[in-house]
Design an enzyme around this catalytic site. Structure first.
Site, PDB file in Angstrom:
ATOM      1  N   SER A   8      -4.854  -7.958   5.503  1.00 37.41           N
ATOM      2  CA  SER A   8      -3.924  -8.604   4.458  1.00 37.41           C
ATOM      3  C   SER A   8      -3.420  -9.694   4.506  1.00 37.41           C
ATOM      4  CB  SER A   8      -3.417  -7.775   3.833  1.00 37.41           C
ATOM      5  OG  SER A   8      -2.242  -8.612   2.948  1.00 37.41           O
ATOM      6  N   ASP A  35      -4.018 -10.682  -1.713  1.00 32.65           N
ATOM      7  CA  ASP A  35      -3.044 -10.157  -2.719  1.00 32.65           C
ATOM      8  C   ASP A  35      -2.200 -11.014  -3.456  1.00 32.65           C
ATOM      9  OD1 ASP A  35      -3.079  -7.510  -1.674  1.00 32.65           O
ATOM     10  OD2 ASP A  35      -2.739  -7.947   0.241  1.00 32.65           O
ATOM     11  N   MET A  37       0.087 -11.477  -6.341  1.00 30.14           N
ATOM     12  CA  MET A  37       0.919 -10.689  -7.002  1.00 30.14           C
ATOM     13  C   MET A  37       1.234 -11.712  -8.436  1.00 30.14           C
ATOM     14  SD  MET A  37       3.190  -9.522  -4.088  1.00 30.14           S
ATOM     15  CE  MET A  37       2.528  -7.993  -2.555  1.00 30.14           C
ATOM     16  N   MET A  68      -2.833  -7.801  -8.498  1.00 32.06           N
ATOM     17  CA  MET A  68      -1.406  -7.127  -8.888  1.00 32.06           C
ATOM     18  C   MET A  68      -0.869  -7.492 -10.193  1.00 32.06           C
ATOM     19  SD  MET A  68      -0.265  -5.763  -4.987  1.00 32.06           S
ATOM     20  CE  MET A  68      -1.489  -6.554  -4.263  1.00 32.06           C
ATOM     21  N   MET A 137      -3.658   2.510  -3.202  1.00 34.89           N
ATOM     22  CA  MET A 137      -2.908   1.808  -3.034  1.00 34.89           C
ATOM     23  C   MET A 137      -1.915   3.101  -1.485  1.00 34.89           C
ATOM     24  SD  MET A 137      -2.237  -0.968  -2.961  1.00 34.89           S
ATOM     25  CE  MET A 137      -0.968  -1.427  -2.436  1.00 34.89           C
ATOM     26  N   GLY A 142       3.003  -4.184  -3.994  1.00 40.93           N
ATOM     27  CA  GLY A 142       4.795  -5.020  -4.023  1.00 40.93           C
ATOM     28  C   GLY A 142       5.202  -5.822  -2.936  1.00 40.93           C
ATOM     29  N   GLY A 144       4.436  -6.014   1.634  1.00 41.58           N
ATOM     30  CA  GLY A 144       3.979  -5.289   3.058  1.00 41.58           C
ATOM     31  C   GLY A 144       5.027  -5.247   3.489  1.00 41.58           C
ATOM     32  N   GLY A 145       4.261  -4.545   4.860  1.00 35.99           N
ATOM     33  CA  GLY A 145       5.864  -3.770   5.917  1.00 35.99           C
ATOM     34  C   GLY A 145       6.080  -2.410   4.828  1.00 35.99           C
ATOM     35  N   ASP A 175      -4.870   0.842   1.103  1.00 39.49           N
ATOM     36  CA  ASP A 175      -3.726  -0.136   1.654  1.00 39.49           C
ATOM     37  C   ASP A 175      -2.589  -0.045   1.330  1.00 39.49           C
ATOM     38  OD1 ASP A 175      -2.841  -2.907   0.714  1.00 39.49           O
ATOM     39  OD2 ASP A 175      -3.703  -3.421  -0.788  1.00 39.49           O
ATOM     40  N   GLY A 176      -1.495  -0.503   3.045  1.00 40.02           N
ATOM     41  CA  GLY A 176      -0.622  -0.369   2.448  1.00 40.02           C
ATOM     42  C   GLY A 176       0.119   0.583   4.064  1.00 40.02           C
ATOM     43  N   GLY A 177       0.788   0.404   4.773  1.00 42.61           N
ATOM     44  CA  GLY A 177       1.128   0.835   6.030  1.00 42.61           C
ATOM     45  C   GLY A 177       0.293   1.802   6.577  1.00 42.61           C
ATOM     46  N   GLY A 197      -1.922  -5.322   6.623  1.00 43.60           N
ATOM     47  CA  GLY A 197      -1.345  -6.591   6.594  1.00 43.60           C
ATOM     48  C   GLY A 197      -0.613  -6.785   8.409  1.00 43.60           C
ATOM     49  N   SER A 198       0.493  -6.174   8.301  1.00 40.41           N
ATOM     50  CA  SER A 198       1.413  -6.046   9.187  1.00 40.41           C
ATOM     51  C   SER A 198       0.648  -5.384  10.256  1.00 40.41           C
ATOM     52  CB  SER A 198       2.864  -5.173   9.503  1.00 40.41           C
ATOM     53  OG  SER A 198       3.340  -5.121   7.607  1.00 40.41           O
TER      54      SER A 198
HETATM   55  C1  DX5 Z   1       1.008  -4.772  -0.539  1.00 41.55           C
HETATM   56  C2  DX5 Z   1      -0.196  -5.629  -0.749  1.00 41.55           C
HETATM   57  C3  DX5 Z   1      -0.833  -5.038   0.605  1.00 41.55           C
HETATM   58  C4  DX5 Z   1      -0.036  -5.242   2.103  1.00 41.55           C
HETATM   59  C5  DX5 Z   1      -0.495  -4.437   2.787  1.00 41.55           C
HETATM   60  O1  DX5 Z   1       1.143  -4.381  -2.444  1.00 41.55           O
HETATM   61  O2  DX5 Z   1      -0.854  -4.975  -1.516  1.00 41.55           O
HETATM   62  O3  DX5 Z   1      -2.025  -5.878   1.137  1.00 41.55           O
HETATM   63  O4  DX5 Z   1      -0.034  -6.618   2.434  1.00 41.55           O
HETATM   64  O5  DX5 Z   1       0.368  -4.631   4.323  1.00 41.55           O
HETATM   65  P1  DX5 Z   1       0.879  -3.301   5.101  1.00 41.55           P
HETATM   66  O6  DX5 Z   1      -0.250  -3.503   6.014  1.00 41.55           O
HETATM   67  O7  DX5 Z   1       2.124  -4.707   5.898  1.00 41.55           O
HETATM   68  O8  DX5 Z   1       1.478  -3.104   4.458  1.00 41.55           O
HETATM   69 ZN    ZN Z   2      -3.488  -4.914  -1.428  1.00 42.17          ZN
END
Ligand code: DX5
Ligand code: ZN
Length: 220
Positions: A8, A35, A37, A68, A137, A142, A144-145, A175-177, A197-198
């Site tokens: 991401s 992503d 938003m 999103m 999700m 909303g 990352g991280g 997606d997420g964490g 992402g992170s």
């Molecule tokens: C959050 C996004 C994710 C986000 C994930 O709303 O949809 O794609 O970038 O980031 P990490 O991997 O850092 O949780």
């Molecule tokens: Zn995403």
């Protein structure tokens, strides 16, 4: 089933974005997760069409667009024109989900349906044969991280069972964490498209990607 890594770019360094994408591609990541938003469906605002146009073709990676956005049907055609290979919309954000899926398919791109952590997996049942991908999700959309919500494992398992019962081999994206420490459990639960992402862009991008790919291949 083929396992796919979708870094991401929300966590990337935008002044050297092209270079960072190439690093993830060389290390094996097949998709780029994009992503979008709108400051309405989620509190934050990220990036949109011009950024997608400018990165499209920098690598051969599949452009996996995650909208999103409230009433995402307003933007489907434009994102398709800018180079989206798949467009995922939130079930919660669509007034007429079926119509939105038809619009996406009409543009010749793959359709995905996403649900937030509080939305029941059963709400996807009427659409299981209407999309190529389902995005669970594992954080509130909303930012990352954030930390992975553990209840997501059961939700992934439940969705994979619903698909298998119907003989559908659609992709399940999560997606997420997600980091090296929990990705195996996410795959074991039944997911095959991993967004991070992170976990990819913080630190050594090449090594982070290679380590993810090593685990992904082990679970194919
Ligand atoms: C959050 C996004 C994710 C986000 C994930 O709303 O949809 O794609 O970038 O980031 P990490 O991997 O850092 O949780
Ligand atoms: Zn995403």
């Amino acid at each position: 089933m083929k396992n796919i890594l979708a870094p991401s770019i929300l966590s990337a360094d935008f002044k050297i974005l092209g270079e960072q994408l190439r690093t993830t591609e060389k290390a094996g990541a097949q998709y780029i997760h994009f992503d979008v938003m709108d400051g309405m469906f989620v509190p934050s605002i990220s990036f949109g069409m011009p950024v997608l146009s400018s990165i499209k073709g920098v690598t051969g990676q599949t452009m996996d667009v995650h909208l999103m956005v409230v009433d995402p049907e307003r933007y489907v055609e434009e994102f398709a024109k800018c180079g989206a290979d798949s467009i995922t919309v939130h079930q919660e954000a669509c007034e007429d989900l079926q119509k939105t899926l038809n619009l996406i398919h009409g543009c010749g791109v793959k359709a995905g349906i996403s649900i937030k952590p509080g939305t029941a997996v059963e709400t996807l049942i009427p659409y299981l044969d209407q999309a190529e991908m389902f995005l669970i999700m594992s954080v509130e959309p909303g930012f990352g991280g954030q930390a992975f919500i553990p209840e997501s494992f059961g939700r992934i398992r439940h969705l994979r069972t619903l698909l298998e019962e119907r003989g559908i081999d659609a992709d399940i994206e999560v997606d997420g964490g997600i980091y090296h420490s929990n990705v195996a459990e996410v795959l074991e639960a039944g997911a095959n498209v991993i967004v991070s992402g992170s976990g990819v862009f913080k630190g050594d991008i090449r090594k982070n990607t290679e380590d993810f790919m090593e685990i992904l291949r082990r679970y194919e």
